[in-house]
Design a protein around this motif. Structure first.
Motif: not given
Ligand code: PLP
Length: 388
Positions: A61-77, A272-283
């Motif tokens: 989708p134009l703005m990115g996969f919904a899973a990525l948007q969700h992961a980013a929303s949670t990560y930045f929160n 890759a971004g979904i993985e980084a934002l979900t399981n890479g909080l300590d990276d």
């Protein structure tokens, strides 16, 4: 037939021009480009390989996969207490496209954008492409940070010039300084009174050494456009994945600019971004401690060599003053240093007129490159001082 006059006036950035000019020098030790030498974490690479295997190889989708948007929303929160709905986030082609999309969306011809300088090189050309003007606010006399007084003065001086936005970037490239929450709050008061937008480029937010990072949108949510990404925090510069986070009304406008510039960013990078934002909080914190060690090493060596620098509290840069006995520009200095000591740094003038007299070191290089380059710089200083 003439090509676009504003594009003719733009140049490839001083960082890249200098880097290209010295790249042919044999055995050159490069402390130029802000490029992490650390590899992208293995779990992120695996996710991308799986994405290719699973045929995640078409348009998203134009703005990115919904899973990525969700992961980013949670990560930045979780990281910075930002409250953005997934639909308020656009996945971009690095922070670079995020900055361009933001500026091209909000600016009308003749608008003015304020920018504390010395500053990263990618803002001014885009402001110029939008037929708007950039007004630098020199921070050299205020500890390389924007102050409320300097901001108010600039707003007053340009009251008739349609000031539309302020660009903030912290931790700051090229100086490595960052702002405390109190300092940001004081700026926010002036900004809110003026009612202007803030484009807050927080690409180095994970790399703050002495204090927690305060996201500007936590202080000024309605008119802040937050820029972030995975290039620096997860050593993912080549994946080209960044984010714009902004309220719905602004996102709806920026979505159109983004579509017609790039359609969407790479599907594989998004996996890759979904993985980084979900399981890479300590990276990010793991990389931060590596960079912090290097920062400590570099300031120690520079002090021993007798060079004056701005003590960096974030990012992976040190801004260093030219030796007082050097006669010439920062470009001359960096050119001589590259040819004679085989150490490449970026001339301060690449970051605007207020960077003249200084040079930037990127310490996102291996410990052995840092050690060797400081040895060579020290030797060169002794040799050149004894010739004069
Ligand atoms: C302040 C700043 N903003 C944006 C960028 C671009 O980031 P990206 O590689 O994600 O496009 C850089 C890269 O050096 C930077 O220093």
């Amino acid at each position: 037939m003439q090509t676009n006059i504003r594009i003719q006036q733009i140049q490839v950035s001083g960082i890249r021009r200098f880097d290209e000019a010295i790249s042919t020098i044999p055995d050159i030790l490069k402390l130029t480009v802000g490029e992490p030498d650390l590899p992208t974490p293995a779990h992120i690479k695996k996710a991308a390989i799986a994405a290719i295997r699973d045929d995640w190889t078409h348009y998203s989708p134009l703005m990115g996969f919904a899973a990525l948007q969700h992961a980013a929303s949670t990560y930045f929160n979780q990281k910075y207490q930002l409250n953005y709905d997934p639909e308020e986030i656009i996945a971009t082609v690095g922070a670079t496209e995020a900055v361009a999309t933001a500026l091209l969306t909000i600016l009308n011809p003749g608008d003015t954008v304020l920018l504390p300088t010395p500053a990263y090189t990618s803002y001014e050309p885009v402001v110029s492409m939008a037929n708007a003007q950039l007004v630098p606010i020199d921070t050299t006399t205020t500890g390389y940070k924007l102050t409320p007084t300097a901001l108010q003065t600039a707003l007053d001086e340009h009251v008739l010039d349609h000031v539309k936005a302020l660009i903030l970037n912290y931790p700051t490239n090229p100086t490595g300084v960052t702002y405390t929450r109190d300092e940001l709050q004081a700026l926010q008061k002036v900004i809110a009174t003026a009612g202007i937008y803030v484009i807050s480029d927080e690409i180095y937010s994970e790399l703050t050494y002495e204090q927690a990072h305060t996201a500007f949108a936590t202080l000024y949510p309605s008119k802040t456009i937050t820029i972030n990404g995975l290039s620096k925090s997860h050593a993912m510069t080549g994946w080209r994945l960044g984010f714009i986070l902004a309220p719905h009304d602004l996102i709806a406008e920026m979505k159109k600019t983004h579509q017609y510039l790039v359609t969407s960013t790479s599907s594989i990078s998004q996996a890759a971004g979904i993985e980084a934002l979900t399981n890479g909080l300590d990276d990010g914190p793991a990389m931060r401690s590596v960079y912090q060690e290097r920062r400590d090493y570099m300031v120690k060596r520079l002090s021993e060599i007798g060079l004056n620098y701005i003590y960096p509290t974030g990012a992976f840069y040190i801004f260093v003053q030219l030796p007082t006995d050097f006669e010439g520009s920062s470009w001359d200095f960096a050119t001589r240093l590259a040819h004679e000591a085989h150490v490449a740094v970026v001339p301060g003038s690449a970051f605007g007129a207020s960077g003249e007299g200084w040079f930037r070191i990127s310490y996102a290089a291996s410990q052995s490159v840092l050690r060797e380059s400081m040895n060579q710089l020290a030797l060169w200083r002794v040799q050149t001082a004894s010739q004069e």
